[in-house]
Design a protein around this motif. Structure first.
Motif, PDB file in Angstrom:
ATOM      1  N   LYS A 176       0.708  -1.174  -0.149  1.00 11.55           N
ATOM      2  CA  LYS A 176       0.103  -0.013   0.112  1.00 11.55           C
ATOM      3  C   LYS A 176       0.876   1.254  -0.033  1.00 11.55           C
ATOM      4  N   LYS A 177       0.253   2.428  -0.273  1.00 16.35           N
ATOM      5  CA  LYS A 177       1.061   3.735  -0.404  1.00 16.35           C
ATOM      6  C   LYS A 177       1.314   4.030   1.066  1.00 16.35           C
ATOM      7  N   SER A 178       2.657   4.672   1.333  1.00 18.39           N
ATOM      8  CA  SER A 178       2.599   5.058   2.634  1.00 18.39           C
ATOM      9  C   SER A 178       3.263   6.388   2.631  1.00 18.39           C
ATOM     10  N   GLY A 179       3.343   7.277   1.584  1.00 19.68           N
ATOM     11  CA  GLY A 179       3.787   8.570   1.448  1.00 19.68           C
ATOM     12  C   GLY A 179       5.309   8.738   1.478  1.00 19.68           C
ATOM     13  N   CYS A 180       6.107   7.482   1.497  1.00 18.41           N
ATOM     14  CA  CYS A 180       7.590   7.575   1.513  1.00 18.41           C
ATOM     15  C   CYS A 180       8.007   6.601   0.558  1.00 18.41           C
TER      16      CYS A 180
END
Length: 306
Positions: free
Chosen positions: A203-207
């Motif tokens: 999933k997308k984590s922002g990093c």
């Protein structure tokens, strides 16, 4: 003499390639597994074998016909099938009143049974019962073992080694992050072994590093250990022996310290440091008196006074 034990001389190029493929190698092929159904296997055991075959493909052979054999009493049929299909791992399923929903997992050494452990299926959830997306065929799984019994008890330790051999898949030099999408989790607690299968969701984590979630995929098994047939220490040590060609050569004049730093020793001839070319600096320039002393001891001429 058995027909499979005879020395066969190939008559065609195809037969020659087939025999060369089975010859011993320094780097062996990926281990194949055969899944055999006993003469009195019920629906649960049949579904378990089908799901394990789906997880293990393409390095597995599923025998659909029933085979009346008892591996703990007579191992000749297993050894025959192993030599015929070139499989060093096996999973045998059977069912009776004394041992219901029975699985026997084992491995071969030189086409003879090395280790064999009997497991009872107490609860089973099939692949088709969990309505989620599945991993593609041939995906290499990540194996996780939880529980002190896998490190303390000898039978559980041998079972852990057997499960690693069975599910590890091919050896690969590199792997990408997107290829880590399948997890097999084994937990040993209170005398039972719980096998769970998960699909890894990135999933997308922002990093840069993604957030990881696990989604149960199946099959799911609750197992209990029954009978065991383990190889002796000498035979097990012989089976683990590696050929000399695979052992890394010892590198001379190299040492390591406690922090892991590598030091190398270089052997050189004795150097004449007087002939060593250094950087020419004005401060190191020789005076005329020193030059004349080296040339022959002649004194330099004095300059005329005005």
């Amino acid at each position: 003499m058995d027909a499979l034990d005879r020395v066969v001389k190939p008559k065609t190029k195809r037969a020659k390639r087939f025999l060369e493929k089975r010859e011993p190698k320094l780097n062996e092929n990926t281990k194949n597994a055969m899944l055999i159904k006993g003469g009195n296997a019920n629906l649960t055991v049949t579904e378990v074998l089908k799901d394990i075959y789906a997880v293990k493909k393409p390095f597995a052979v599923l025998y659909k016909r029933k085979n009346i054999t008892r591996p703990f009493e007579d191992q000749t049929s297993l050894e025959f099938f192993s030599k015929k299909s070139d499989c060093s791992l096996f999973l045998f399923g059977s069912h009776n009143k004394k041992r219901p929903n029975n699985l026997i997992i084992g491995r071969m050494f030189d086409y003879h049974v090395l280790d064999m452990i009997e497991l009872g299926v107490e609860k089973f959830v099939a692949l088709k019962d969990i309505k989620n997306s599945k991993c593609p065929e041939g995906t290499k799984p990540m194996l996780i073992f939880a529980g002190d019994m896998f490190d303390v008890n000898e039978e559980y330790r041998r079972l852990k080694s057997l499960l690693i051999d069975f599910f590890r898949g091919p050896t690969v030099p590199n792997i990408r992050l997107a290829g880590l999408e399948y997890v097999l989790h084994f937990t040993a607690v209170d005398g039972k072994i719980y096998m769970r299968s998960y699909k890894v969701l990135l999933k997308k984590s922002g990093c840069k590093t993604p957030r990881i979630e696990l989604e149960e995929m199946g099959p799911s098994l609750d197992l209990v250990m029954r009978r065991t047939h383990l190889a002796s220490d000498d035979l097990y040590k012989l089976a683990l022996k590696q050929p000399k060609g695979l052992k890394p050569k010892k590198k001379k004049n190299i040492s390591h310290d406690a922090l892991g730093t590598t030091y190398g020793r270089i052997h050189m001839q004795k150097q004449d440091l007087s002939k060593l070319q250094t950087r020419k600096m004005k401060g190191l320039k020789k005076r005329p008196a020193e030059k004349s002393a080296q040339d022959g001891g002649a004194t330099p001429k004095k300059s005329k006074s005005a």
